[in-house]
Structures are given as structure tokens and as C-alpha cells.
Scaffold this motif. Structure first.
Motif, PDB file in Angstrom:
ATOM      1  N   VAL A 144      63.879 -12.808 -15.490  1.00  0.00           N
ATOM      2  CA  VAL A 144      63.897 -11.563 -14.716  1.00  0.00           C
ATOM      3  C   VAL A 144      62.494 -11.147 -14.271  1.00  0.00           C
ATOM      4  CG1 VAL A 144      65.994 -10.704 -15.786  1.00  0.00           C
ATOM      5  CG2 VAL A 144      63.794 -10.152 -16.818  1.00  0.00           C
ATOM      6  N   GLU A 145      61.491 -11.957 -14.582  1.00  0.00           N
ATOM      7  CA  GLU A 145      60.135 -11.651 -14.136  1.00  0.00           C
ATOM      8  C   GLU A 145      59.833 -12.367 -12.823  1.00  0.00           C
ATOM      9  OE1 GLU A 145      57.225 -10.790 -17.606  1.00  0.00           O
ATOM     10  OE2 GLU A 145      58.447 -12.496 -18.268  1.00  0.00           O
ATOM     11  N   GLY A 146      58.664 -12.129 -12.302  1.00  0.00           N
ATOM     12  CA  GLY A 146      58.309 -12.626 -10.975  1.00  0.00           C
ATOM     13  C   GLY A 146      58.149 -11.445 -10.033  1.00  0.00           C
ATOM     14  N   GLU A 147      57.138 -11.471  -9.195  1.00  0.00           N
ATOM     15  CA  GLU A 147      56.832 -10.334  -8.331  1.00  0.00           C
ATOM     16  C   GLU A 147      57.997 -10.010  -7.394  1.00  0.00           C
ATOM     17  OE1 GLU A 147      53.183 -11.612 -10.092  1.00  0.00           O
ATOM     18  OE2 GLU A 147      54.764 -12.731  -9.087  1.00  0.00           O
ATOM     19  N   GLY A 148      58.174  -8.716  -7.124  1.00  0.00           N
ATOM     20  CA  GLY A 148      59.269  -8.277  -6.277  1.00  0.00           C
ATOM     21  C   GLY A 148      59.044  -8.628  -4.823  1.00  0.00           C
ATOM     22  N   MET A 149      60.088  -9.179  -4.175  1.00  0.00           N
ATOM     23  CA  MET A 149      60.061  -9.394  -2.728  1.00  0.00           C
ATOM     24  C   MET A 149      61.316  -8.771  -2.126  1.00  0.00           C
ATOM     25  SD  MET A 149      59.868 -12.836  -0.337  1.00  0.00           S
ATOM     26  CE  MET A 149      58.066 -12.970  -0.314  1.00  0.00           C
ATOM     27  N   LEU A 150      61.133  -8.034  -1.058  1.00  0.00           N
ATOM     28  CA  LEU A 150      62.229  -7.396  -0.342  1.00  0.00           C
ATOM     29  C   LEU A 150      62.661  -8.271   0.822  1.00  0.00           C
ATOM     30  CD1 LEU A 150      60.717  -3.803  -0.198  1.00  0.00           C
ATOM     31  CD2 LEU A 150      62.380  -4.672  -1.848  1.00  0.00           C
ATOM     32  N   HIS A 151      63.977  -8.438   0.974  1.00  0.00           N
ATOM     33  CA  HIS A 151      64.559  -9.166   2.102  1.00  0.00           C
ATOM     34  C   HIS A 151      65.433  -8.172   2.862  1.00  0.00           C
ATOM     35  CE1 HIS A 151      63.407 -13.189   0.514  1.00  0.00           C
ATOM     36  NE2 HIS A 151      63.513 -12.556  -0.644  1.00  0.00           N
ATOM     37  N   ALA A 152      65.201  -8.027   4.156  1.00  0.00           N
ATOM     38  CA  ALA A 152      65.863  -6.973   4.924  1.00  0.00           C
ATOM     39  C   ALA A 152      66.511  -7.532   6.182  1.00  0.00           C
ATOM     40  CB  ALA A 152      64.859  -5.889   5.306  1.00  0.00           C
ATOM     41  N   ILE A 153      67.738  -7.057   6.464  1.00  0.00           N
ATOM     42  CA  ILE A 153      68.453  -7.363   7.699  1.00  0.00           C
ATOM     43  C   ILE A 153      68.650  -6.053   8.451  1.00  0.00           C
ATOM     44  CG2 ILE A 153      70.567  -8.280   8.720  1.00  0.00           C
ATOM     45  CD1 ILE A 153      69.015 -10.414   7.403  1.00  0.00           C
ATOM     46  N   TYR A 154      68.157  -6.000   9.690  1.00  0.00           N
ATOM     47  CA  TYR A 154      68.215  -4.788  10.504  1.00  0.00           C
ATOM     48  C   TYR A 154      69.348  -4.905  11.523  1.00  0.00           C
ATOM     49  CZ  TYR A 154      63.583  -3.938   8.535  1.00  0.00           C
ATOM     50  OH  TYR A 154      62.527  -3.744   7.674  1.00  0.00           O
ATOM     51  N   PHE A 155      70.190  -3.868  11.579  1.00  0.00           N
ATOM     52  CA  PHE A 155      71.306  -3.806  12.513  1.00  0.00           C
ATOM     53  C   PHE A 155      71.057  -2.663  13.496  1.00  0.00           C
ATOM     54  CE2 PHE A 155      72.953  -5.692   8.652  1.00  0.00           C
ATOM     55  CZ  PHE A 155      73.795  -6.700   9.095  1.00  0.00           C
ATOM     56  N   THR A 156      70.889  -3.017  14.773  1.00  0.00           N
ATOM     57  CA  THR A 156      70.623  -2.015  15.808  1.00  0.00           C
ATOM     58  C   THR A 156      71.543  -2.260  16.996  1.00  0.00           C
ATOM     59  OG1 THR A 156      68.291  -2.002  15.137  1.00  0.00           O
ATOM     60  CG2 THR A 156      68.846  -0.952  17.240  1.00  0.00           C
ATOM     61  N   LYS A 157      72.144  -1.193  17.512  1.00  0.00           N
ATOM     62  CA  LYS A 157      73.000  -1.321  18.685  1.00  0.00           C
ATOM     63  C   LYS A 157      72.183  -1.089  19.950  1.00  0.00           C
ATOM     64  CE  LYS A 157      77.886  -0.675  17.826  1.00  0.00           C
ATOM     65  NZ  LYS A 157      79.082   0.185  18.044  1.00  0.00           N
ATOM     66  N   ASN A 158      72.377  -1.985  20.920  1.00  0.00           N
ATOM     67  CA  ASN A 158      71.707  -1.844  22.205  1.00  0.00           C
ATOM     68  C   ASN A 158      72.488  -0.880  23.100  1.00  0.00           C
ATOM     69  OD1 ASN A 158      69.754  -3.813  21.457  1.00  0.00           O
ATOM     70  ND2 ASN A 158      71.278  -5.414  21.876  1.00  0.00           N
ATOM     71  N   SER A 218      58.197  -4.650  -9.920  1.00  0.00           N
ATOM     72  CA  SER A 218      58.921  -3.941  -8.846  1.00  0.00           C
ATOM     73  C   SER A 218      59.971  -4.820  -8.172  1.00  0.00           C
ATOM     74  CB  SER A 218      57.929  -3.433  -7.788  1.00  0.00           C
ATOM     75  OG  SER A 218      57.030  -2.501  -8.332  1.00  0.00           O
ATOM     76  N   ASN A 219      60.771  -5.538  -8.978  1.00  0.00           N
ATOM     77  CA  ASN A 219      61.617  -6.577  -8.382  1.00  0.00           C
ATOM     78  C   ASN A 219      63.119  -6.378  -8.564  1.00  0.00           C
ATOM     79  OD1 ASN A 219      62.293  -7.260 -11.014  1.00  0.00           O
ATOM     80  ND2 ASN A 219      61.223  -9.211 -11.035  1.00  0.00           N
ATOM     81  N   THR A 220      63.557  -5.232  -9.090  1.00  0.00           N
ATOM     82  CA  THR A 220      64.931  -5.135  -9.558  1.00  0.00           C
ATOM     83  C   THR A 220      65.888  -4.449  -8.589  1.00  0.00           C
ATOM     84  OG1 THR A 220      64.056  -5.050 -11.815  1.00  0.00           O
ATOM     85  CG2 THR A 220      66.366  -4.438 -11.504  1.00  0.00           C
ATOM     86  N   ASN A 221      65.482  -3.325  -8.044  1.00  0.00           N
ATOM     87  CA  ASN A 221      66.420  -2.533  -7.247  1.00  0.00           C
ATOM     88  C   ASN A 221      65.693  -1.847  -6.107  1.00  0.00           C
ATOM     89  OD1 ASN A 221      68.880  -1.448  -6.504  1.00  0.00           O
ATOM     90  ND2 ASN A 221      68.985   0.043  -8.147  1.00  0.00           N
ATOM     91  N   VAL A 222      66.490  -1.312  -5.174  1.00  0.00           N
ATOM     92  CA  VAL A 222      66.006  -0.475  -4.080  1.00  0.00           C
ATOM     93  C   VAL A 222      66.915   0.747  -4.045  1.00  0.00           C
ATOM     94  CG1 VAL A 222      65.457  -0.331  -1.627  1.00  0.00           C
ATOM     95  CG2 VAL A 222      65.365  -2.541  -2.786  1.00  0.00           C
ATOM     96  N   PHE A 223      66.344   1.942  -4.068  1.00  0.00           N
ATOM     97  CA  PHE A 223      67.179   3.138  -4.026  1.00  0.00           C
ATOM     98  C   PHE A 223      66.558   4.165  -3.085  1.00  0.00           C
ATOM     99  CE2 PHE A 223      64.091   4.274  -7.294  1.00  0.00           C
ATOM    100  CZ  PHE A 223      63.875   5.641  -7.100  1.00  0.00           C
ATOM    101  N   GLU A 224      67.392   5.120  -2.672  1.00  0.00           N
ATOM    102  CA  GLU A 224      66.954   6.180  -1.764  1.00  0.00           C
ATOM    103  C   GLU A 224      67.126   7.531  -2.436  1.00  0.00           C
ATOM    104  OE1 GLU A 224      67.926   8.012   2.700  1.00  0.00           O
ATOM    105  OE2 GLU A 224      69.421   6.797   1.656  1.00  0.00           O
ATOM    106  N   HIS A 225      66.170   8.413  -2.212  1.00  0.00           N
ATOM    107  CA  HIS A 225      66.348   9.810  -2.609  1.00  0.00           C
ATOM    108  C   HIS A 225      65.564  10.698  -1.651  1.00  0.00           C
ATOM    109  CE1 HIS A 225      67.478  13.166  -5.023  1.00  0.00           C
ATOM    110  NE2 HIS A 225      66.218  13.519  -5.242  1.00  0.00           N
ATOM    111  N   ALA A 226      66.233  11.736  -1.186  1.00  0.00           N
ATOM    112  CA  ALA A 226      65.629  12.722  -0.287  1.00  0.00           C
ATOM    113  C   ALA A 226      65.003  12.061   0.939  1.00  0.00           C
ATOM    114  CB  ALA A 226      64.585  13.556  -1.042  1.00  0.00           C
ATOM    115  N   GLY A 227      65.696  11.055   1.477  1.00  0.00           N
ATOM    116  CA  GLY A 227      65.241  10.409   2.704  1.00  0.00           C
ATOM    117  C   GLY A 227      64.144   9.395   2.521  1.00  0.00           C
ATOM    118  N   LYS A 228      63.736   9.131   1.285  1.00  0.00           N
ATOM    119  CA  LYS A 228      62.702   8.139   1.022  1.00  0.00           C
ATOM    120  C   LYS A 228      63.303   6.969   0.240  1.00  0.00           C
ATOM    121  CE  LYS A 228      58.812  11.364   1.111  1.00  0.00           C
ATOM    122  NZ  LYS A 228      57.607  11.869   0.401  1.00  0.00           N
ATOM    123  N   VAL A 229      62.768   5.778   0.485  1.00  0.00           N
ATOM    124  CA  VAL A 229      63.279   4.561  -0.133  1.00  0.00           C
ATOM    125  C   VAL A 229      62.224   4.010  -1.084  1.00  0.00           C
ATOM    126  CG1 VAL A 229      64.065   2.204   0.304  1.00  0.00           C
ATOM    127  CG2 VAL A 229      64.787   4.063   1.821  1.00  0.00           C
TER     128      VAL A 229
END
Length: 605
Positions: A144-158, A218-229
Motif C-alpha cells: 500500500v506504499e508508493g507515492e500517490g499518482m492521480l489519474h483523471a478522465i475529463y468529460f466535457t460536452k461541446n 497521499s495515495n489512497t483516496n480523493v474526496f471533496e468538501h465545500a467545493g475543494k478536492v
């Protein structure tokens, strides 16, 4: 020159005036204009202070150099070997900017929300997890160790109502990652698993060199609170993330009020919108619970639960009125380590209990319910029904952390690798099944039962977040593939997930008749041979009217072709084919938790 014989009224008429008598000249300080020695004195002070600062920096540099020399000469770093079957646990490089995706099989639904699907995971900075050997023995980083990396997929409507999809990844820029990037080599000594003397030495030397005993991964989760991630792992504070470009901002200590580890699974309380958090530590106070205001600006409540042991508590539950605490016998004990035993250990003969704590309660207000010792890393959900608190999660009899040796008899494995059971090689103690407790806050009665059978071992549950803390009818979980998972190989546990389960919590399973257990209906979605996934999240349909009206989204990797995709699965036709498969421009390693955020606003200020 004025003299002291001047009439007193003259002196009183001018308060700023002072007689220049011999007495006054000795007792009143002279201005810089009349005291040429003062600038010289100030310059001497400045130069002396500068010399002291320089000497202090030189001593610190010398100390750091001596410590570095000691570590470099005493500890030999090596990369942990990887089996061919573990190839997609290997790290990947950062992508400098988002890449547009042109290959999509199927169609992204028209009412799918715009936003970003983002998943966190371990991505070791220098190509592999590390071990060290020294005169103190051996220590190793765990899976469960190893530096955190974020992978993101962006969905945008034209403007033409067509979808634009892009992919990006980036390391979470923690303080310790920056240290090792600057030095261009691994520097932090592994301090979790190994010989006790080596771990104690690692603690001491890491703290002496860097002021920390472990890396901020910083590799475990991503969460949002009060509009910040935020990106988070539970050994450090969360770090704010811009979901537009994955830039890393400051650590979030709630205006300096929270200066301890922070759970990887905070929960938003239903109704109030407050964020319920906790932090466990290896020294007293072992566990503290906090409540953050709905706007994220204030720590409204902080309390020490006065536990008598440090527990590896990974999750917290919430209901409308309560915080739910797991006090399980998976413990971290420094004194045990010093005595030559394990730092992290599941103490089978110890006790377990579940705490029901009023939202703003203290240690004395917690209602503790004694239960049979168990291990559980994730709640599915908790809610109230009358006087009862209902708790659902995946329960096992023992813990796979930090990494037990488990024997697999592959001759006993059945032909279907997408399903794993006790008979298929997972030791029964580590088999994780859906379990439900009912805790009566009036009578203090406790009842519990399994809701799933031994067909699937499951983990990493998700629900429709709108139902957190409330009665719910559905949950989704990742299904372990025992044939392709590695237990105890090179002292590692490598789990792969080959399918998804939809848990229909209000429907009985009418198929299984040979058991006396009241099991629920479970639907299964398989990804195909040699395909495994991670980081599943539930995405509610825009304008949806039912709890399961939405999609499961997940990163999927094909080990035969060494290619990765994102699958979108309709939750209401769960066992059918994905509605869309998004082909990614590069391999995405297996990771941990993911989330979908429906806003692309810049979250960093």
C-alpha cells in the motif's frame, strides 16, 4: 547653552525640552545624530547575527551530511522484484498535459454528467517499491506504499452536444516526494515491515534527517468538501488538488486546528453537510474524532476517544445523529516492535467493539457494543432504524495487512477465474463477506449476520453518495480474483479484481437454497479473461429518480494487450455489456479509490 538655573516655568512651557545639565546628559540617550557609535554597534550586531546564522546553517549542513553518509554507507537500497503477473502494478510516467481521447467503443450516454473521474493510487517514484539491508537487518515497503499518482478522465460536452474526453495523470506533490526528486534517489528508509531493529533504526534516521518517520504518500483516496478536492492517505494531512490540471496545493490542517494524521475516508453527515473526520496515531492520544463545518472553514469539534491502544482504523461511519467507530484488534504498537515483534499485528485473542458516538459527543458519551473479533477496512454504509443503528461492511476473520503468507493450492482452483471462494484458494480467515450488525441504542442488544455467501470475496465498496448515512437499497463492490492474486509471494499480497458485484440489499437470494443464512440477491459484472480493474465509483444520472439510476465507472486493464480503458456500466442493466469503453493513451496501473466530481471549476484559491 541652557542651564539648570533656567526659570522652572520655561521648562514646563516646553515639554519636549530637556535641560542639558551634566546629570541630564548622563541619563538621557543620545540620538544617532549625536551618537556616532550607535550605527557601528548596530552594524556589529548585524554582522554577528549573520555569522551566527551562517554558522548554524553550516552545522546543520554538516549534520545532514554526516547522517546522509551514515545512511549511504550502512543501508543498501534494492528494488523489490516483480512477477510477470504483477506488471500492471509497476509505475508509469507523468503526462505533462491532458491528452484528448479519440477512440471510444459504444457511446457515452447523453444524460451522463459533465465532470471528472479521478482515481488515486500507488506509483513508486523510482520504478519500484524498495527494500533495504543493513547491519540492523532488512526492512521493506509494503504493497500500500508508493507515492500517490492521480489519474483523471475529463468529460466535457461541446456546443454540438458531442462529448470531448481527455486523460491526464500527475504525482501528488507531497513534501517528501519533492525531497526525493531533488536528491534523485530513494532516501526514506522503509519503516513498516521487516526486522524490528531495522524498522526502529529507520524511524530514528528518517526523523533525524527529514523530521518525519515516514513518507507522505497521499495515495489512497480523493474526496471533496465545500467545493475543494483533496488527495489523502491516512498517515498525513490531505493536500488540496486542482481538478482542472491536477496541481497540488497546500496541506489542509483546518486553519491550524488539526495537526495529526487524517482519515482517508472522511464522511459528509446527512442533513448538516458537516465533514466527520478522525486521525489515529501510534502515540497517545491514539484516536481523535473531529467535525468540520459544512463550509470547510472551521473545526467545530475535536475529541480524544481515550482508547488504550492504537488501532489501524481505516474508515468511519455516519448516520443522521451518530459517528460510528470500529475498535478492532488490528493494532500498531511501538513497544511491541522494540521487543522484536511486529509493528502491525492482528491480535486474534484480543477484543473488538463498535462505538456509536453522538455527533458532538465525547469519550464518555460513546456507546460501545462488544462483538466477535473481526477485521474490516471499509464500511458500506450506516443508518438508523428506530432505536437501532444498522452497520454494513465487508468482514473478515483476519487481516491481509501488512502481508501474511498464505498458501494457494492451484489444483483446487475452479475453472472460472472471475469468481473466488474459500474453496478456490483464499484462506477462509482472509475471505471478505458482506456483514450486517444491528445495535440497539436502548437495550444495548447486538445482532449480526452475513448477507453474502462464499461465492465472492469482495472489497472496495461504493454507493450512491446521496444515501451516505441514510437507509439504502444498493451497493457495489470489487470482486477478488483469487487465481490471479498473489498471496505471500516475496512477502507481498497482490490483489486483483476481476469483476463487480451489485448488492441488492432489499432482495433475498432465492437461488441459494442449501444454506440457512438469509442471503441477498447479488448481480455480477465480469470484465473478461485477463482483465482487471480498480477505483470504481458511482455516477448518478442527471435528473435520476431512483437510487441505482446511474453508472459505475472504473479503470480497466487488459493484461494480454497491456492496454487500459475506462468502462461505463449502466447500474440498472448491470450484468450487460458496458455502454462505453474509453481507450486510454497509456497504461494505467491498478490503484485504490476513485470518485466522480460533476464540476470542473478551479478548486484551488
Amino acid at each position: 547653552m541652557m542651564t539648570a538655573s533656567l526659570h522652572p516655568c520655561v521648562c514646563k512651557a516646553s515639554p519636549a525640552f530637556r535641560p542639558a545639565s551634566s546629570l541630564g546628559a548622563r541619563t538621557q540617550p543620545k540620538s544617532t545624530a549625536t551618537n556616532p557609535k550607535r550605527p557601528l554597534f548596530q552594524e556589529l550586531q548585524r554582522r554577528l547575527s549573520f555569522r551566527i546564522d551562517e554558522a548554524s546553517k553550516a552545522l546543520e549542513t554538516a549534520k545532514q551530511g554526516l547522517l546522509d553518509t551514515l545512511v549511504d554507507s550502512t543501508f543498501k537500497f534494492s528494488d523489490q522484484p516483480m512477477l510477470p503477473s504483477e506488471s500492471n502494478f509497476a509505475p508509469v510516467n507523468e503526462i505533462s498535459e491532458a491528452i484528448e481521447i479519440l477512440q471510444i467503443e459504444g457511446e457515452i450516454p447523453e444524460d451522463f454528467p459533465e465532470g471528472v473521474y479521478i482515481r488515486n493510487g500507488s506509483n513508486p517514484l523510482f520504478g519500484a517499491l524498495h527494500s533495504t539491508v543493513s547491519i540492523f537487518g532488512k526492512s521493506s515497503e509494503i504493497w500500500v506504499e508508493g507515492e500517490g499518482m492521480l489519474h483523471a478522465i475529463y468529460f466535457t460536452k461541446n456546443s454540438s452536444d458531442t462529448w470531448s474526453v481527455s486523460y491526464a495523470n500527475r504525482y501528488v506533490q507531497s513534501e517528501t516526494l519533492k525531497i526525493e526528486k531533488t536528491r534523485q534517489k530513494p532516501c526514506f528508509l522503509p519503516a513498516i515491515m521487516g526486522d524490528s531493529a531495522a524498522i526502529v533504526a529507520a524511524y530514528f534516521l528518517n526523523y533525524m534527517r527529514f523530521g518525519k518517520v515516514n513518507k507522505n504518500i497521499s495515495n489512497t483516496n480523493v474526496f471533496e468538501h465545500a467545493g475543494k478536492v483533496y488527495a489523502v492517505s491516512e498517515n498525513h494531512l490531505p493536500q488540496e488538488i486542482s481538478i482542472q490540471n491536477l496541481d497540488t496545493g497546500d496541506s489542509w490542517d483546518i486553519n491550524g486546528e488539526w495537526k495529526r494524521p487524517f482519515t482517508a475516508h472522511p464522511k459528509v453527515a446527512p442533513g448538516s453537510g458537516e465533514l466527520v473526520i478522525f486521525g489515529s496515531d501510534a502515540k497517545r492520544p491514539f484516536l481523535m474524532v473531529g467535525v468540520v463545518s459544512a463550509d470547510g472553514t472551521q473545526l467545530k469539534h475535536k475529541v480524544d476517544l481515550k482508547l488504550d491502544r492504537c488501532i489501524l482504523c481505516h474508515d468511519i461511519g455516519v448516520t443522521v445523529k451518530y459517528n460510528i467507530i470500529m475498535d478492532i484488534p488490528l493494532t500498531i504498537d511501538i513497544s511491541r516492535l522494540i521487543r522484536g515483534n511486529q509493528l502491525i499485528k492482528f491480535e486474534k485473542d484480543s477484543y473488538a467493539r463498535i462505538g456509536v458516538m453522538p455527533r458532538y459527543g465525547d469519550a464518555e458519551s460513546v456507546m460501545w457494543f462488544d462483538v466477535e473479533p473481526f477485521c474490516m477496512f471499509h464500511f458500506i454504509n450506516c443508518f438508523e432504524e428506530g432505536d437501532e443503528v444498522v452497520i454494513r461492511g465487508f468482514r473478515a476473520a483476519d487481516s491481509i495487512i501488512p502481508g501474511p503468507r498464505i498458501s494457494l493450492n492451484k489444483n483446487d482452483l475452479l475453472s472460472d477465474p472471475s469468481k473466488c471462494s474459500v474453496k478456490q484458494g483464499i484462506n477462509e480467515e482472509f475471505f471478505s463477506r458482506l456483514y450486517q450488525w444491528r445495535l440497539n441504542t436502548k437495550t444495548k442488544a447486538v445482532s449480526g449476520q452475513y448477507l453474502s455467501g462464499t461465492e465472492f470475496s469482495m472489497e472496495f465498496p461504493v454507493i450512491n453518495d446521496h444515501y451516505t448515512g441514510l437507509h439504502h437499497s444498493y451497493a457495489y463492490a470489487q470482486v477478488v480474483d483469487s487465481l490471479e492474486s498473489s498471496y505471500g509471494v516475496n512477502e507481498k499480497v497482490i490483489l486483483k479484481y476481476g469483476g463487480l458485484a451489485k448488492l441488492c440489499l432489499e432482495e433475498a437470494d432465492n437461488v441459494i437454497a442449501e444454506t440457512s443464512e438469509d442471503l441477498i440477491k447479488t448481480e455480477y459484472h465480469g470484465f473478461g479473461e485477463d482483465q482487471f480493474f480498480s477505483g470504481a465509483a458511482f455516477v448518478p444520472r442527471v435528473g435520476g429518480s431512483h437510487e441505482d439510476d446511474g453508472w459505475i465507472i472504473s479503470f480497466v486493464h487488459d493484461e494480454r494487450s497491456n492496454t487500459s480503458q475506462v468502462h461505463i456500466i449502466d447500474a440498472q442493466t448491470f450484468e450487460g455489456a458496458p455502454v462505453a469503453k474509453i481507450v486510454l493513451p497509456q497504461r494505467v496501473p491498478y490503484g485504490f479509490h476513485g470518485t466522480f466530481r460533476s464540476s470542473l471549476a478551479n478548486t484551488m484559491t
